[in-house]
Design a protein around this motif. Structure first.
Motif, PDB file in Angstrom:
ATOM      1  N   PHE A  46      68.946  46.165  31.480  1.00  0.00           N
ATOM      2  CA  PHE A  46      68.130  47.527  31.861  1.00  0.00           C
ATOM      3  C   PHE A  46      68.883  48.698  31.661  1.00  0.00           C
ATOM      4  O   PHE A  46      70.099  48.908  31.771  1.00  0.00           O
ATOM      5  N   SER A  47      68.241  49.521  30.788  1.00  0.00           N
ATOM      6  CA  SER A  47      68.790  50.802  30.480  1.00  0.00           C
ATOM      7  C   SER A  47      69.342  51.941  31.414  1.00  0.00           C
ATOM      8  O   SER A  47      68.390  51.953  32.425  1.00  0.00           O
ATOM      9  N   LEU A  48      70.314  52.447  31.631  1.00  0.00           N
ATOM     10  CA  LEU A  48      70.895  53.336  32.583  1.00  0.00           C
ATOM     11  C   LEU A  48      70.086  54.752  32.424  1.00  0.00           C
ATOM     12  O   LEU A  48      70.229  55.535  33.240  1.00  0.00           O
ATOM     13  N   SER A  49      69.632  54.959  31.288  1.00  0.00           N
ATOM     14  CA  SER A  49      68.722  56.253  30.970  1.00  0.00           C
ATOM     15  C   SER A  49      67.579  56.164  31.554  1.00  0.00           C
ATOM     16  O   SER A  49      66.889  56.959  31.637  1.00  0.00           O
ATOM     17  N   LYS A  50      66.943  55.221  32.245  1.00  0.00           N
ATOM     18  CA  LYS A  50      65.920  55.158  32.974  1.00  0.00           C
ATOM     19  C   LYS A  50      65.794  54.835  34.319  1.00  0.00           C
ATOM     20  O   LYS A  50      66.237  53.853  34.454  1.00  0.00           O
ATOM     21  N   ASP A  51      65.238  55.727  35.172  1.00  0.00           N
ATOM     22  CA  ASP A  51      65.360  55.512  36.658  1.00  0.00           C
ATOM     23  C   ASP A  51      64.471  54.632  37.004  1.00  0.00           C
ATOM     24  O   ASP A  51      63.227  54.545  36.523  1.00  0.00           O
ATOM     25  N   CYS A  52      64.885  53.397  37.747  1.00  0.00           N
ATOM     26  CA  CYS A  52      64.012  52.412  38.262  1.00  0.00           C
ATOM     27  C   CYS A  52      64.615  51.665  39.501  1.00  0.00           C
ATOM     28  O   CYS A  52      65.766  51.743  39.702  1.00  0.00           O
ATOM     29  N   THR A  53      63.941  51.000  40.302  1.00  0.00           N
ATOM     30  CA  THR A  53      64.410  50.145  41.183  1.00  0.00           C
ATOM     31  C   THR A  53      63.926  48.499  40.644  1.00  0.00           C
ATOM     32  O   THR A  53      62.947  48.252  40.333  1.00  0.00           O
ATOM     33  N   ILE A  54      65.109  47.640  40.786  1.00  0.00           N
ATOM     34  CA  ILE A  54      64.812  46.303  40.170  1.00  0.00           C
ATOM     35  C   ILE A  54      64.946  45.314  41.404  1.00  0.00           C
ATOM     36  O   ILE A  54      66.023  44.973  42.025  1.00  0.00           O
ATOM     37  N   PRO A  55      63.907  44.980  41.797  1.00  0.00           N
ATOM     38  CA  PRO A  55      64.029  43.696  42.837  1.00  0.00           C
ATOM     39  C   PRO A  55      64.567  42.453  42.063  1.00  0.00           C
ATOM     40  O   PRO A  55      64.083  42.006  40.993  1.00  0.00           O
ATOM     41  N   ILE A  56      65.592  41.756  42.737  1.00  0.00           N
ATOM     42  CA  ILE A  56      66.225  40.794  42.074  1.00  0.00           C
ATOM     43  C   ILE A  56      66.036  39.493  42.834  1.00  0.00           C
ATOM     44  O   ILE A  56      66.729  39.320  44.035  1.00  0.00           O
ATOM     45  N   GLY A  57      65.061  38.739  42.562  1.00  0.00           N
ATOM     46  CA  GLY A  57      64.573  37.657  43.084  1.00  0.00           C
ATOM     47  C   GLY A  57      64.045  38.108  44.494  1.00  0.00           C
ATOM     48  O   GLY A  57      63.589  39.346  44.767  1.00  0.00           O
ATOM     49  N   ASP A  58      64.376  37.449  45.640  1.00  0.00           N
ATOM     50  CA  ASP A  58      64.112  37.635  47.108  1.00  0.00           C
ATOM     51  C   ASP A  58      65.106  38.324  47.972  1.00  0.00           C
ATOM     52  O   ASP A  58      65.092  38.355  49.036  1.00  0.00           O
ATOM     53  N   THR A  59      66.413  38.230  47.564  1.00  0.00           N
ATOM     54  CA  THR A  59      67.570  38.875  47.690  1.00  0.00           C
ATOM     55  C   THR A  59      68.200  40.115  47.869  1.00  0.00           C
ATOM     56  O   THR A  59      68.824  40.634  48.757  1.00  0.00           O
ATOM     57  N   ASN A  60      67.809  40.389  46.437  1.00  0.00           N
ATOM     58  CA  ASN A  60      68.690  41.620  46.349  1.00  0.00           C
ATOM     59  C   ASN A  60      67.847  42.827  45.784  1.00  0.00           C
ATOM     60  O   ASN A  60      66.976  42.414  45.022  1.00  0.00           O
ATOM     61  N   GLU A  63      69.225  49.748  42.275  1.00  0.00           N
ATOM     62  CA  GLU A  63      68.482  50.971  41.617  1.00  0.00           C
ATOM     63  C   GLU A  63      69.403  51.596  40.768  1.00  0.00           C
ATOM     64  O   GLU A  63      70.442  51.654  40.846  1.00  0.00           O
ATOM     65  N   ILE A  64      68.571  52.293  39.826  1.00  0.00           N
ATOM     66  CA  ILE A  64      69.262  53.068  38.707  1.00  0.00           C
ATOM     67  C   ILE A  64      68.653  54.359  38.812  1.00  0.00           C
ATOM     68  O   ILE A  64      67.337  54.872  38.994  1.00  0.00           O
ATOM     69  N   ARG A  65      69.687  55.423  39.126  1.00  0.00           N
ATOM     70  CA  ARG A  65      69.016  56.727  39.192  1.00  0.00           C
ATOM     71  C   ARG A  65      70.233  57.513  38.595  1.00  0.00           C
ATOM     72  O   ARG A  65      71.213  57.541  38.748  1.00  0.00           O
ATOM     73  N   GLY A  66      69.829  58.528  37.829  1.00  0.00           N
ATOM     74  CA  GLY A  66      70.653  59.500  37.086  1.00  0.00           C
ATOM     75  C   GLY A  66      71.771  58.878  36.140  1.00  0.00           C
ATOM     76  O   GLY A  66      72.994  59.389  36.450  1.00  0.00           O
ATOM     77  N   GLY A  67      71.456  57.911  35.511  1.00  0.00           N
ATOM     78  CA  GLY A  67      72.581  57.088  34.784  1.00  0.00           C
ATOM     79  C   GLY A  67      73.433  56.299  35.621  1.00  0.00           C
ATOM     80  O   GLY A  67      74.628  55.954  34.916  1.00  0.00           O
ATOM     81  N   ARG A  68      73.340  56.076  36.970  1.00  0.00           N
ATOM     82  CA  ARG A  68      74.180  55.193  37.547  1.00  0.00           C
ATOM     83  C   ARG A  68      73.415  54.035  38.339  1.00  0.00           C
ATOM     84  O   ARG A  68      72.324  54.275  38.548  1.00  0.00           O
ATOM     85  N   ALA A  69      73.948  52.959  38.527  1.00  0.00           N
ATOM     86  CA  ALA A  69      73.126  51.858  39.347  1.00  0.00           C
ATOM     87  C   ALA A  69      74.122  51.359  40.558  1.00  0.00           C
ATOM     88  O   ALA A  69      75.279  51.474  40.544  1.00  0.00           O
TER      89      ALA A  69
END
Length: 116
Positions: A46-60, A63-69
């Motif tokens: 996933f690119s750090l330039s695009k803000d998003c929330t990533i569900p990783i399976g059912d466990t984790n 979040e990517i915001r402002g170029g940081r994860a």
């Protein structure tokens, strides 16, 4: 300092500042991404330039915001991955050992280690 020396010094400083801003504006956007693996298998990149929330399976949840994860939540008992903080284009790894989730920076700035 004479007036002429002061003007030359101010001109050099102004040129340096303008050059620095020009380089910063002309440089391409960061191509850094994060790679998420679950149990050794690649989950996604996933690119750090695009803000998003990533569900990783059912466990984790990452979040990517402002170029940081960072890891927003996890169902593991110790929550160490949530408290590991942010990673960015300069590098870093977030690990959730109970759920076997690893998030690491790929691409981005070339960094030198101190070993030669």
């Amino acid at each position: 300092m004479k007036k002429r020396e002061l003007l030359i010094t101010a001109g050099i400083l102004l040129a340096a500042v303008l050059l620095w801003f020009g380089i910063r504006l002309a440089s391409p956007c960061s191509s850094a991404s994060i790679r998420i693996t679950v149990d050794g298998e690649e989950f996604g990149v996933f690119s750090l330039s695009k803000d998003c929330t990533i569900p990783i399976g059912d466990t984790n949840v990452c979040e990517i915001r402002g170029g940081r994860a960072h890891m927003v939540s996890a169902d593991c008992p110790d929550q160490l991955c949530v408290h590991q903080g942010y990673i960015d284009e300069k590098g870093g790894i977030i690990t959730c050992l109970p759920n076997r989730v690893v998030i690491q920076t790929v691409g981005g700035e070339d960094t030198l280690d101190g070993v030669s």
